[in-house]
Scaffold this motif. Structure first.
Motif, PDB file in Angstrom:
ATOM      1  N   UNK A   9     -46.696  39.848 -56.588  1.00 24.24           N
ATOM      2  CA  UNK A   9     -45.372  39.835 -55.981  1.00 24.24           C
ATOM      3  C   UNK A   9     -44.488  38.743 -56.538  1.00 24.24           C
ATOM      4  N   UNK A  10     -43.160  38.989 -56.503  1.00 18.32           N
ATOM      5  CA  UNK A  10     -42.175  38.006 -56.945  1.00 18.32           C
ATOM      6  C   UNK A  10     -40.966  38.074 -56.020  1.00 18.32           C
ATOM      7  N   UNK A  11     -40.326  36.946 -55.850  1.00 19.09           N
ATOM      8  CA  UNK A  11     -39.102  36.908 -55.061  1.00 19.09           C
ATOM      9  C   UNK A  11     -38.103  35.974 -55.719  1.00 19.09           C
ATOM     10  N   UNK A  42     -58.740  34.912 -52.156  1.00 23.61           N
ATOM     11  CA  UNK A  42     -57.737  33.854 -52.092  1.00 23.61           C
ATOM     12  C   UNK A  42     -56.356  34.466 -52.250  1.00 23.61           C
ATOM     13  N   UNK A  43     -55.401  33.984 -51.462  1.00 25.41           N
ATOM     14  CA  UNK A  43     -53.998  34.388 -51.594  1.00 25.41           C
ATOM     15  C   UNK A  43     -53.196  33.138 -51.916  1.00 25.41           C
ATOM     16  N   UNK A  44     -52.403  33.198 -52.987  1.00 23.59           N
ATOM     17  CA  UNK A  44     -51.719  32.011 -53.505  1.00 23.59           C
ATOM     18  C   UNK A  44     -50.211  32.189 -53.468  1.00 23.59           C
ATOM     19  N   UNK A  45     -49.520  31.105 -53.098  1.00 24.66           N
ATOM     20  CA  UNK A  45     -48.060  31.066 -53.057  1.00 24.66           C
ATOM     21  C   UNK A  45     -47.591  29.942 -53.969  1.00 24.66           C
ATOM     22  N   UNK A  46     -46.651  30.274 -54.849  1.00 24.51           N
ATOM     23  CA  UNK A  46     -46.042  29.268 -55.731  1.00 24.51           C
ATOM     24  C   UNK A  46     -44.534  29.458 -55.693  1.00 24.51           C
ATOM     25  N   UNK A  47     -43.792  28.389 -55.374  1.00 26.13           N
ATOM     26  CA  UNK A  47     -42.331  28.527 -55.392  1.00 26.13           C
ATOM     27  C   UNK A  47     -41.708  27.370 -56.157  1.00 26.13           C
ATOM     28  N   UNK A  48     -40.516  27.662 -56.714  1.00 29.86           N
ATOM     29  CA  UNK A  48     -39.779  26.687 -57.514  1.00 29.86           C
ATOM     30  C   UNK A  48     -38.311  26.735 -57.119  1.00 29.86           C
ATOM     31  N   UNK A 103     -37.287  30.537 -56.010  1.00 27.52           N
ATOM     32  CA  UNK A 103     -38.043  31.626 -56.625  1.00 27.52           C
ATOM     33  C   UNK A 103     -39.504  31.462 -56.216  1.00 27.52           C
ATOM     34  N   UNK A 104     -40.188  32.589 -56.041  1.00 24.02           N
ATOM     35  CA  UNK A 104     -41.587  32.520 -55.616  1.00 24.02           C
ATOM     36  C   UNK A 104     -42.418  33.556 -56.359  1.00 24.02           C
ATOM     37  N   UNK A 105     -43.686  33.211 -56.566  1.00 22.35           N
ATOM     38  CA  UNK A 105     -44.660  34.102 -57.184  1.00 22.35           C
ATOM     39  C   UNK A 105     -45.872  34.144 -56.274  1.00 22.35           C
ATOM     40  N   UNK A 106     -46.448  35.338 -56.116  1.00 19.73           N
ATOM     41  CA  UNK A 106     -47.568  35.525 -55.192  1.00 19.73           C
ATOM     42  C   UNK A 106     -48.744  36.124 -55.964  1.00 19.73           C
ATOM     43  N   UNK A 107     -49.923  35.520 -55.783  1.00 16.57           N
ATOM     44  CA  UNK A 107     -51.123  35.903 -56.541  1.00 16.57           C
ATOM     45  C   UNK A 107     -52.276  36.179 -55.581  1.00 16.57           C
ATOM     46  N   UNK A 108     -53.231  36.944 -56.056  1.00 24.63           N
ATOM     47  CA  UNK A 108     -54.505  37.142 -55.355  1.00 24.63           C
ATOM     48  C   UNK A 108     -55.647  37.018 -56.362  1.00 24.63           C
ATOM     49  N   UNK A 109     -56.814  36.688 -55.845  1.00 26.25           N
ATOM     50  CA  UNK A 109     -58.023  36.735 -56.663  1.00 26.25           C
ATOM     51  C   UNK A 109     -59.238  36.989 -55.761  1.00 26.25           C
TER      52      UNK A 109
END
Length: 473
Positions: free
Chosen positions: A276-278, A312-318, A467-473
């Protein structure tokens, strides 16, 4: 005779007696010889005794002085010998010090020579590494050129696989050894899924890192293919043993169809699939998409992986579109892994303050700050309503998003058990009661910096865009 001796003695010392004692000796001769001098003789005898006693006393004093002087001489001799011994010891110590200094100087010279040798070796290694890097860059350029040729069809053209230019193999086990002699060789490899032929893949032998030759699979957009169901499957593929880079990979989605996915293979052990991206904190406006979600694609949630199991669910924003401006980067490790389409749940007694969100968290890791909170149990996403949590879960399926209300956020806290809208957070991205923002604290901070309604604490920062990026693993 005795009397005569005394008379003579009196005469001899007469002068002495006259000067010393004040007695006239001639008076002894005016009367009878013996009688007239008796008194004088007695007096002389007394004086002689006194003189003798004085001589004896003076002699004893001189003897004592002599003994004292001898003792002083002996003491001085002993002191002199002691000083000589000390001088010899000092001299020996001085010699030993000189020897030690000479030894230390020799060791320093040897150490200096060793350091010079190490510097020369490091310089040589650096030059070798530069040469290898240039070689690797050249190989990479050649590999990219080969990919371009595959894209343009110039390499294959109309040539038959039977001509020997491009040979086909029936399985990975049939691939020849990949080395300098086979570098650049291409093979056509069939890819099977559930025993059914899914597609054909081009395999090329390439030097990817300083003489490490590997068979890799290339595709027309320049990515590396492995056809795994997630980025985790890329870590130990059957024919790849090197560390994979971040980038595009060909994956198999939940419908067993091939799909391009972006994998972050370096952050915190890698294996992260971007889902996902926002382009704004108002993540309620995101829609699901069947198009690949990559770093260069538009915003949205991928609906291609609803059944992928999430650990794992990861959130990264800038604060900009560049990841270099990242202000928040964390992930939730789930106590019980679950499919992506079931990521969000209602509280159900999981101590999420009766709100919907990502619950049943075992711990949360702040990648940006390098800290971990073993107490964090829930990231509240929105106020609860009947099946409201399914609205965000549907974003990961073909059904599409249906998020209601004015809430929708991702957050974490460095100490507390619950974070998110209507709760305190260390970092926050999303909306609460219609107010949307990105909020964060100093790097490594674990305190409360973000409050409900996008209010902030002293020492924190926030802005309405992000801006945000969403990851899973």
């Amino acid at each position: 005779m005795k009397t005569l001796f005394i008379v003579v003695l009196v005469l001899i010392v007469g002068v002495y007696l006259e000067s010393l004692l004040g007695v006239e000796s001639s008076h002894c001769l005016t009367g009878r010889l013996v009688e007239s001098c008796t008194t004088t003789v007695r007096y002389v005898e007394e004086e002689l005794k006194k003189l003798q006693h004085s001589f004896q006393t003076d002699g004893k004093k001189r003897d004592q002085e002599i003994e004292t002087t001898k003792l002083q001489v002996r003491n001085l001799t002993s002191d002199l010998q002691t000083e000589r011994i000390k001088s010899q010891n000092v001299s020996a110590e001085l010699k030993e010090t000189i020897v030690n200094l000479q030894t230390d100087n020799l060791l320093l010279k040897q150490s200096l020579e060793t350091t010079k040798l190490q510097v020369r070796n490091l310089t040589s290694d650096l030059q070798t590494e530069r040469q290898e890097r240039i070689k690797s860059q050249n190989v990479s350029a050649e590999l990219q050129e080969t990919i371009v040729q595959i894209q343009r069809g110039n390499l294959l053209g109309n040539q038959s696989f039977e001509t020997g230019v491009v040979n086909s193999v029936s399985s990975i086990d049939d691939l020849p050894s990949c080395g300098a002699s086979t570098r650049g060789s291409i093979r056509l490899l069939p890819v099977f899924v559930n025993s059914a032929l899914r597609r054909d893949a081009f395999i090329i032998c390439a030097d990817l890192e300083n003489g490490k030759f590997q068979w890799i699979e290339v595709m027309t957009n320049g990515g590396i293919l492995t056809n795994g169901s997630s980025c985790r499957d890329l870590i130990e593929p059957t024919y790849l043993s090197f560390v994979l880079p971040d980038g595009l990979y060909n994956l198999t989605d939940s419908n067993m169809d091939s799909v391009t996915g972006y994998c972050d293979m370096t952050t915190d052990g890698g294996e992260w699939l971007l889902i996902g991206k926002s382009f704004q904190p108002n993540i309620r406006n995101l829609n699901s998409t069947s198009e690949p979600v990559t770093l260069t694609s538009g915003q949205g949630w991928s609906n291609r992986f609803p059944s992928i199991v999430v650990n794992d669910f990861r959130v990264q924003f800038a604060i900009s579109s560049s990841m270099e401006d990242t202000k928040g980067n964390w992930y939730y490790h789930l106590a019980r892994p679950r499919p992506l389409a079931q990521l969000f749940t209602s509280d159900n007694g999981n101590k999420c303050d009766n709100e919907d969100g990502i619950t049943d968290i075992e711990y949360t890791v702040d990648i940006r700050g390098g800290t971990r909170n073993n107490n964090h149990r829930c990231s509240a996403f929105q106020d609860p309503s009947p099946n409201s949590f399914n609205g965000i879960n549907n974003c990961f399926t073909s059904t599409g998003c249906s998020i209601s209300g004015n809430d929708g956020s991702f957050s974490f806290h460095g100490q507390n058990a619950v974070s998110g809208q209507d709760d305190q957070s260390t970092a926050f991205f999303g909306c609460d009661d219609g107010k949307c923002c990105a909020c964060w604290g100093p790097t490594g901070g674990q305190e409360t910096y973000c409050f409900d309604d996008c209010d902030t604490e002293s020492g924190s920062s926030k802005q309405s865009s992000g801006y945000a990026w969403f990851y899973v693993r």
